[in-house]
Enzyme design. Structure first.
Site, PDB file in Angstrom:
ATOM      1  N   ASP A  12       0.856  -1.186   0.000  1.00 21.19           N
ATOM      2  CA  ASP A  12       0.000   0.000   0.000  1.00 21.19           C
ATOM      3  C   ASP A  12       0.894   1.240   0.000  1.00 21.19           C
ATOM      4  O   ASP A  12       2.062   1.179   0.433  1.00 21.19           O
ATOM      5  CB  ASP A  12      -0.916   0.013   1.221  1.00 21.19           C
ATOM      6  CG  ASP A  12      -1.953   1.130   1.137  1.00 21.19           C
ATOM      7  OD1 ASP A  12      -2.695   1.184   0.142  1.00 21.19           O
ATOM      8  OD2 ASP A  12      -2.006   1.966   2.055  1.00 21.19           O
ATOM      9  N   GLU A  14       0.824   5.783   0.482  1.00 23.09           N
ATOM     10  CA  GLU A  14       0.137   7.046   0.743  1.00 23.09           C
ATOM     11  C   GLU A  14       0.810   8.105  -0.128  1.00 23.09           C
ATOM     12  O   GLU A  14       2.010   7.996  -0.445  1.00 23.09           O
ATOM     13  CB  GLU A  14       0.215   7.436   2.222  1.00 23.09           C
ATOM     14  CG  GLU A  14      -0.422   6.429   3.173  1.00 23.09           C
ATOM     15  CD  GLU A  14      -1.904   6.201   2.951  1.00 23.09           C
ATOM     16  OE1 GLU A  14      -2.551   7.089   2.331  1.00 23.09           O
ATOM     17  OE2 GLU A  14      -2.415   5.157   3.359  1.00 23.09           O
ATOM     18  N   HIS A  62      -4.567  10.596   5.746  1.00 20.57           N
ATOM     19  CA  HIS A  62      -3.484   9.798   6.329  1.00 20.57           C
ATOM     20  C   HIS A  62      -2.772  10.479   7.497  1.00 20.57           C
ATOM     21  O   HIS A  62      -2.018   9.816   8.225  1.00 20.57           O
ATOM     22  CB  HIS A  62      -2.456   9.392   5.266  1.00 20.57           C
ATOM     23  CG  HIS A  62      -1.964  10.507   4.395  1.00 20.57           C
ATOM     24  ND1 HIS A  62      -1.335  11.631   4.880  1.00 20.57           N
ATOM     25  CD2 HIS A  62      -2.011  10.660   3.043  1.00 20.57           C
ATOM     26  CE1 HIS A  62      -0.992  12.410   3.881  1.00 20.57           C
ATOM     27  NE2 HIS A  62      -1.400  11.860   2.750  1.00 20.57           N
ATOM     28  N   HIS A 158      -5.565   6.394   7.554  1.00 21.23           N
ATOM     29  CA  HIS A 158      -4.887   5.507   6.629  1.00 21.23           C
ATOM     30  C   HIS A 158      -3.386   5.543   6.912  1.00 21.23           C
ATOM     31  O   HIS A 158      -2.824   6.576   7.261  1.00 21.23           O
ATOM     32  CB  HIS A 158      -5.141   5.950   5.184  1.00 21.23           C
ATOM     33  CG  HIS A 158      -6.529   5.689   4.712  1.00 21.23           C
ATOM     34  ND1 HIS A 158      -6.820   4.782   3.724  1.00 21.23           N
ATOM     35  CD2 HIS A 158      -7.711   6.218   5.098  1.00 21.23           C
ATOM     36  CE1 HIS A 158      -8.126   4.762   3.515  1.00 21.23           C
ATOM     37  NE2 HIS A 158      -8.689   5.638   4.333  1.00 21.23           N
ATOM     38  N   ASP A 163      -2.369  -0.502   6.599  1.00 22.49           N
ATOM     39  CA  ASP A 163      -3.341  -0.931   5.588  1.00 22.49           C
ATOM     40  C   ASP A 163      -2.867  -2.181   4.859  1.00 22.49           C
ATOM     41  O   ASP A 163      -3.681  -3.029   4.467  1.00 22.49           O
ATOM     42  CB  ASP A 163      -3.601   0.198   4.598  1.00 22.49           C
ATOM     43  CG  ASP A 163      -4.502   1.285   5.177  1.00 22.49           C
ATOM     44  OD1 ASP A 163      -4.883   1.163   6.356  1.00 22.49           O
ATOM     45  OD2 ASP A 163      -4.825   2.240   4.455  1.00 22.49           O
TER      46      ASP A 163
END
Length: 238
Positions: A12, A14, A62, A158, A163
């Protein structure tokens, strides 16, 4: 003959915003490793300085701030380690075009860099898979956690590594069996009884208790009686 080892990396990211074509950059990468569908303790996690401001809307998602990233490495500083960690693995990503698009954009900005995510790894999109498995239902990561009984109450914001860990649980349940006895799509978001419970790594080892000679002799006598009564057939015979 031993089974081949299957290595997967749940990934994942960001970012500073939603579109790399507008100059947005990756600011966090989180990966966890699966070997033969079992989580290992091996992971890759970095925060990155994007050399640009983060959109206010992204910070709300986030919680990563411009100040926090000022002393962090650039993507160019970690690219070789990242590509080595993911090399040859199947990447498990929720909404893969988003993350792969951002990572390929980062790679394209590096001088003489010819690699892409797809040239380094294969990609499995859990969002596309979930949409086929649960057509017409919500298939966000939060919705899938609810459907498969995964506790994500600690996920207030997040975060790439968190995640990725949650997605690993979702992937294993979603691809490994039914979420309920009937597996009828989104019925009552079934499967709460199948929540994954992580045991602490420092837990004491299980105690192994061996039978005594007398207990073993009694066991063999019992098997002999069962075999005699069933005409010589005993499923538990040694």
């Amino acid at each position: 003959m031993s089974k081949p080892v299957t290595r997967q990396v749940v990934l994942d990211t960001e970012t500073t915003g939603i579109n790399p074509k507008e100059g947005h950059k990756v600011i966090e990468i989180g990966c966890v490793e699966l070997i033969n569908r079992r989580l290992t303790r091996n992971h890759f996690h970095v925060y990155l300085n994007p050399d640009r401001e983060i959109d206010a809307g992204a910070i709300e998602v986030h919680g990563i701030t411009n100040e926090f990233l000022r002393d962090k490495p650039r993507f160019a500083d970690v690219v070789d380690d990242f590509m080595a960690f993911t090399a040859g693995a199947e990447l498990i990503i929720h909404n893969a075009p988003f993350d792969v698009g951002f990572l390929n954009h980062e790679l394209s900005l590096l001088p003489r860099e010819t690699r892409t995510v797809e040239s380094n790894s294969s990609v499995f999109d859990t969002l596309a898979y979930a949409r086929k498995k649960h057509p017409g239902a919500r298939n966000s990561l939060d919705a899938l956690c609810k459907r498969y009984g995964i506790d994500n109450s600690h996920r207030e914001l997040h975060g790439a590594l968190l995640d990725a860990e949650i997605l690993a649980d979702v992937y294993l349940l979603m691809t490994g069996g039914q979420a309920s006895l009937l597996d009828e799509g989104d019925q009552q978001d079934g499967g709460g009884e199948r929540a994954i419970v992580r045991l602490p790594a420092e837990r004491p080892r299980l105690k192994v208790i061996s039978c005594s000679d007398d207990e073993l002799a009694a066991h063999r006598q019992r098997l002999a009686k069962i075999g005699k009564a069933s005409g010589g057939l005993c499923l538990w015979q040694e």
